[in-house]
Design an enzyme around this catalytic site. Sequence first.
Site, PDB file in Angstrom:
ATOM      1  N   ASP A  15      -2.909  -1.629   5.103  1.00 36.01           N
ATOM      2  CA  ASP A  15      -3.374  -1.093   3.815  1.00 36.01           C
ATOM      3  C   ASP A  15      -2.549   0.065   3.242  1.00 36.01           C
ATOM      4  O   ASP A  15      -3.108   1.080   2.800  1.00 36.01           O
ATOM      5  CB  ASP A  15      -4.851  -0.666   3.932  1.00 36.01           C
ATOM      6  CG  ASP A  15      -5.783  -1.815   4.254  1.00 36.01           C
ATOM      7  OD1 ASP A  15      -5.290  -2.939   4.457  1.00 36.01           O
ATOM      8  OD2 ASP A  15      -7.008  -1.584   4.325  1.00 36.01           O
ATOM      9  N   LYS A  97      -7.526  -9.009   2.978  1.00 38.28           N
ATOM     10  CA  LYS A  97      -8.819  -8.876   3.658  1.00 38.28           C
ATOM     11  C   LYS A  97      -9.808  -8.185   2.720  1.00 38.28           C
ATOM     12  O   LYS A  97      -9.399  -7.608   1.712  1.00 38.28           O
ATOM     13  CB  LYS A  97      -8.647  -8.064   4.943  1.00 38.28           C
ATOM     14  CG  LYS A  97      -8.202  -6.639   4.673  1.00 38.28           C
ATOM     15  CD  LYS A  97      -8.017  -5.889   5.952  1.00 38.28           C
ATOM     16  CE  LYS A  97      -7.711  -4.429   5.704  1.00 38.28           C
ATOM     17  NZ  LYS A  97      -8.719  -3.721   4.883  1.00 38.28           N
ATOM     18  N   CYS A 136      -9.899   1.186   8.609  1.00 44.35           N
ATOM     19  CA  CYS A 136      -9.266  -0.130   8.768  1.00 44.35           C
ATOM     20  C   CYS A 136      -8.289  -0.201   9.929  1.00 44.35           C
ATOM     21  O   CYS A 136      -8.155  -1.253  10.557  1.00 44.35           O
ATOM     22  CB  CYS A 136      -8.614  -0.541   7.451  1.00 44.35           C
ATOM     23  SG  CYS A 136      -9.871  -0.879   6.181  1.00 44.35           S
TER      24      CYS A 136
END
Length: 194
Positions: A15, A97, A136
Amino acid sequence: MTYEIRPDDALVVVDVQHDFLPGGALGVAEGERIFEPIDDLAPRFGRVYATRDWHPADHSSFAQHGGPWPVHCVANTHGAAFDPRLDLAHVDVVVDKGVDRDTDGYSGFAATSLAADLREHNVRRVFVCGLATDYCVKATALDAQAAGFEAVVLEDAAAAVNVEPGDEERALAQLRQAGVAVARSGDVVGNVSR
Ligand code: VGL
Ligand code: ZN
């Protein structure tokens, strides 16, 4: 402890998107510290994955739908784009995701093809870095371990949201408790040429 990069290793970069960097919707204060280590690591791995938080506009994690977060990483917006300081030349696979409205999608393994792709390429060990350590990165490393991969989190190549002070340290402790190794990018040596 040092880790010599092997052909059955992968780097999973989590990310690295505008919204998780300073100035973004959910900016991680120390987020910029990750670029130097990640851009040094990525060219030395034989296989590199980059995950993207990739939400629908009405995602359940957004405050207006009762979730904990401001609107962030809505698919195909600027905030969801990779920060250009991440050199995509070394990324083999992009993993989206959090696409499903009703699940948080913190983990790169949640409803994605990541585990299957890793197995297909005979990966046994994954090094996890990126944003954010306490969400994450943590969820991705825990799921990697649960899926049977050896997992190593590179703490200096990751940075935490720290909603509460100490969240980063608690996340790292939880990872170690689960059997995930926590190391520094300088401990990762060698180069697997392609
Ligand atoms: C993340 C909060 C919400 C992350 C994603 O990438 O760590 N954190 N969605
Ligand atoms: Zn999200």
